[in-house]
Scaffold this motif. Sequence first.
Motif, PDB file in Angstrom:
ATOM      1  N   VAL A  41      58.502 115.080  23.019  1.00 51.77           N
ATOM      2  CA  VAL A  41      57.384 115.349  21.916  1.00 51.77           C
ATOM      3  C   VAL A  41      57.003 113.839  21.412  1.00 51.77           C
ATOM      4  O   VAL A  41      55.481 113.929  21.362  1.00 51.77           O
ATOM      5  CB  VAL A  41      57.986 116.230  20.665  1.00 51.77           C
ATOM      6  CG1 VAL A  41      56.790 116.150  19.476  1.00 51.77           C
ATOM      7  CG2 VAL A  41      57.988 117.392  21.104  1.00 51.77           C
ATOM      8  N   LEU A  42      57.894 113.106  21.344  1.00 53.26           N
ATOM      9  CA  LEU A  42      57.459 111.629  20.842  1.00 53.26           C
ATOM     10  C   LEU A  42      56.500 111.187  22.024  1.00 53.26           C
ATOM     11  O   LEU A  42      55.506 110.404  21.445  1.00 53.26           O
ATOM     12  CB  LEU A  42      58.605 110.730  20.495  1.00 53.26           C
ATOM     13  CG  LEU A  42      58.288 109.523  19.858  1.00 53.26           C
ATOM     14  CD1 LEU A  42      58.028 109.884  18.385  1.00 53.26           C
ATOM     15  CD2 LEU A  42      59.572 108.859  19.680  1.00 53.26           C
ATOM     16  N   LEU A  43      57.063 110.899  23.300  1.00 48.90           N
ATOM     17  CA  LEU A  43      56.033 110.422  24.299  1.00 48.90           C
ATOM     18  C   LEU A  43      54.667 111.246  24.421  1.00 48.90           C
ATOM     19  O   LEU A  43      53.823 110.809  24.580  1.00 48.90           O
ATOM     20  CB  LEU A  43      57.079 110.608  25.772  1.00 48.90           C
ATOM     21  CG  LEU A  43      58.087 109.713  25.739  1.00 48.90           C
ATOM     22  CD1 LEU A  43      59.086 110.086  27.032  1.00 48.90           C
ATOM     23  CD2 LEU A  43      58.010 108.295  25.430  1.00 48.90           C
ATOM     24  N   SER A  44      54.720 112.603  24.351  1.00 47.73           N
ATOM     25  CA  SER A  44      53.499 113.260  24.281  1.00 47.73           C
ATOM     26  C   SER A  44      52.723 112.880  23.140  1.00 47.73           C
ATOM     27  O   SER A  44      51.312 112.524  23.600  1.00 47.73           O
ATOM     28  CB  SER A  44      53.759 114.724  24.347  1.00 47.73           C
ATOM     29  OG  SER A  44      54.514 115.232  25.315  1.00 47.73           O
ATOM     30  N   LEU A  45      53.109 112.725  22.082  1.00 42.92           N
ATOM     31  CA  LEU A  45      52.617 112.130  20.941  1.00 42.92           C
ATOM     32  C   LEU A  45      51.582 110.941  21.119  1.00 42.92           C
ATOM     33  O   LEU A  45      50.462 110.646  20.965  1.00 42.92           O
ATOM     34  CB  LEU A  45      53.251 112.193  19.612  1.00 42.92           C
ATOM     35  CG  LEU A  45      52.454 111.469  18.334  1.00 42.92           C
ATOM     36  CD1 LEU A  45      51.254 112.207  18.052  1.00 42.92           C
ATOM     37  CD2 LEU A  45      53.463 111.471  17.425  1.00 42.92           C
ATOM     38  N   ALA A  46      52.480 109.794  21.726  1.00 43.82           N
ATOM     39  CA  ALA A  46      52.143 108.635  21.961  1.00 43.82           C
ATOM     40  C   ALA A  46      51.028 108.700  23.072  1.00 43.82           C
ATOM     41  O   ALA A  46      49.920 107.970  22.857  1.00 43.82           O
ATOM     42  CB  ALA A  46      53.168 107.572  22.324  1.00 43.82           C
ATOM     43  N   ALA A  47      51.065 109.439  24.254  1.00 40.65           N
ATOM     44  CA  ALA A  47      49.969 109.619  25.214  1.00 40.65           C
ATOM     45  C   ALA A  47      48.800 110.368  24.736  1.00 40.65           C
ATOM     46  O   ALA A  47      47.791 109.800  24.926  1.00 40.65           O
ATOM     47  CB  ALA A  47      50.697 110.362  26.397  1.00 40.65           C
ATOM     48  N   PHE A  48      48.884 111.233  24.016  1.00 38.43           N
ATOM     49  CA  PHE A  48      47.842 111.932  23.478  1.00 38.43           C
ATOM     50  C   PHE A  48      46.911 111.157  22.381  1.00 38.43           C
ATOM     51  O   PHE A  48      45.788 111.044  22.429  1.00 38.43           O
ATOM     52  CB  PHE A  48      48.067 113.219  22.938  1.00 38.43           C
ATOM     53  CG  PHE A  48      48.683 114.167  23.663  1.00 38.43           C
ATOM     54  CD1 PHE A  48      48.158 114.392  24.986  1.00 38.43           C
ATOM     55  CD2 PHE A  48      49.616 115.318  23.244  1.00 38.43           C
ATOM     56  CE1 PHE A  48      48.793 115.483  25.956  1.00 38.43           C
ATOM     57  CE2 PHE A  48      50.128 116.196  24.274  1.00 38.43           C
ATOM     58  CZ  PHE A  48      49.780 116.277  25.696  1.00 38.43           C
ATOM     59  N   LEU A  49      47.525 110.345  21.792  1.00 39.41           N
ATOM     60  CA  LEU A  49      47.023 109.555  20.746  1.00 39.41           C
ATOM     61  C   LEU A  49      46.248 108.311  21.457  1.00 39.41           C
ATOM     62  O   LEU A  49      44.896 107.834  21.058  1.00 39.41           O
ATOM     63  CB  LEU A  49      48.128 109.014  19.618  1.00 39.41           C
ATOM     64  CG  LEU A  49      48.215 109.698  18.331  1.00 39.41           C
ATOM     65  CD1 LEU A  49      49.346 108.976  17.815  1.00 39.41           C
ATOM     66  CD2 LEU A  49      47.237 110.050  17.576  1.00 39.41           C
ATOM     67  N   ALA A  50      46.929 107.822  22.533  1.00 37.19           N
ATOM     68  CA  ALA A  50      46.403 106.827  23.156  1.00 37.19           C
ATOM     69  C   ALA A  50      45.023 107.304  23.891  1.00 37.19           C
ATOM     70  O   ALA A  50      43.937 106.623  23.604  1.00 37.19           O
ATOM     71  CB  ALA A  50      47.117 106.179  24.325  1.00 37.19           C
ATOM     72  N   LEU A  51      45.083 108.583  24.239  1.00 34.39           N
ATOM     73  CA  LEU A  51      43.745 109.231  25.016  1.00 34.39           C
ATOM     74  C   LEU A  51      42.795 109.397  23.813  1.00 34.39           C
ATOM     75  O   LEU A  51      41.724 109.226  24.231  1.00 34.39           O
ATOM     76  CB  LEU A  51      44.316 110.318  25.601  1.00 34.39           C
ATOM     77  CG  LEU A  51      43.220 111.121  26.358  1.00 34.39           C
ATOM     78  CD1 LEU A  51      42.371 110.352  27.506  1.00 34.39           C
ATOM     79  CD2 LEU A  51      43.761 112.455  27.121  1.00 34.39           C
ATOM     80  N   ALA A  52      43.201 109.734  22.703  1.00 33.25           N
ATOM     81  CA  ALA A  52      42.299 110.131  21.631  1.00 33.25           C
ATOM     82  C   ALA A  52      41.580 108.774  21.392  1.00 33.25           C
ATOM     83  O   ALA A  52      40.160 108.672  21.177  1.00 33.25           O
ATOM     84  CB  ALA A  52      42.860 110.832  20.614  1.00 33.25           C
ATOM     85  N   LEU A  53      42.316 107.776  21.100  1.00 34.02           N
ATOM     86  CA  LEU A  53      41.747 106.370  20.993  1.00 34.02           C
ATOM     87  C   LEU A  53      40.760 105.858  21.913  1.00 34.02           C
ATOM     88  O   LEU A  53      39.695 105.165  21.453  1.00 34.02           O
ATOM     89  CB  LEU A  53      42.990 105.263  20.603  1.00 34.02           C
ATOM     90  CG  LEU A  53      43.763 105.551  19.128  1.00 34.02           C
ATOM     91  CD1 LEU A  53      44.761 104.836  19.249  1.00 34.02           C
ATOM     92  CD2 LEU A  53      42.780 105.362  17.909  1.00 34.02           C
TER      93      LEU A  53
END
Length: 263
Positions: free
Chosen positions: A237-249
């Motif tokens: 979940v932590l890795l997915s959060l980082a990946a999705f946030l990076a994509l959103a930014l």
Amino acid sequence: MSHHLVALRAIVLREALRFVHQRERFLAALVRPLVWLVVFAAGFRAALGLSIIPPYQTYITYETYIVPGLCGMILLFNGMQSSLSLVYDRETGSMRLLLTAPLPRGWLLFCKLLGSTAIGILQVYAFLAVAFAFGIEMSAAGYVAALPALLLAGLMLGALGLAISSLVRQLENFAGVMNFVIFPMFFLSTALYPLWKMAESSDLLRDICAANPFTHAVELIRFALYGQVNGMAFLWVLLSLAAFLALALWGYDPARGMVRRKG
């Protein structure tokens, strides 16, 4: 730092006021999981036998098993609906005002994400209260321990909605994309049935479920409700959060992202 906190307060308050003025959103958030809990669970109870698997120490009813998955469903729908409002704000022009504020764009998006996640958590606890009335009880410590898991899972699913909203410009297109994302994520997960039950049907489907970030969000919540920590689920979940946030930014960066290309 004071400007950052002022922005956080203003954006979270805006999300709360929007939610208060949309009472049907709160009712819809409860109706969906309650339909599964009351109607579908009654039919699936006899068809789906459950073995003793962690974090459970004894046999449980099917209704008890699906409660964490329904909590994840609430967070998933809330994250997508909150991101839908971003697409609407972009069409009306208010999104541009937000993103041109003299603060880091990542912080502004995080404030939006935090506000929507807080609303989702309130909806989850409202659902847990209704489930308690139906006889599905957790320990008091479990309800408290679930809060960090709900926060992390809500941030991850909300970040996914942010990432999708950065790639979709028109409101009507986003509604279709929501269904394309929500239903596969929900049904190809452990929300309704454990992985071993899926493996009886297909190893490929079991592997897809195991790789689904929503599966790990559900398992994180499931273990937390019983006062336990699922380390693997927490990591995913932590890795997915980082990946999705990076994509959103990236998507909301006008210098590189899709907003500039479609604008």
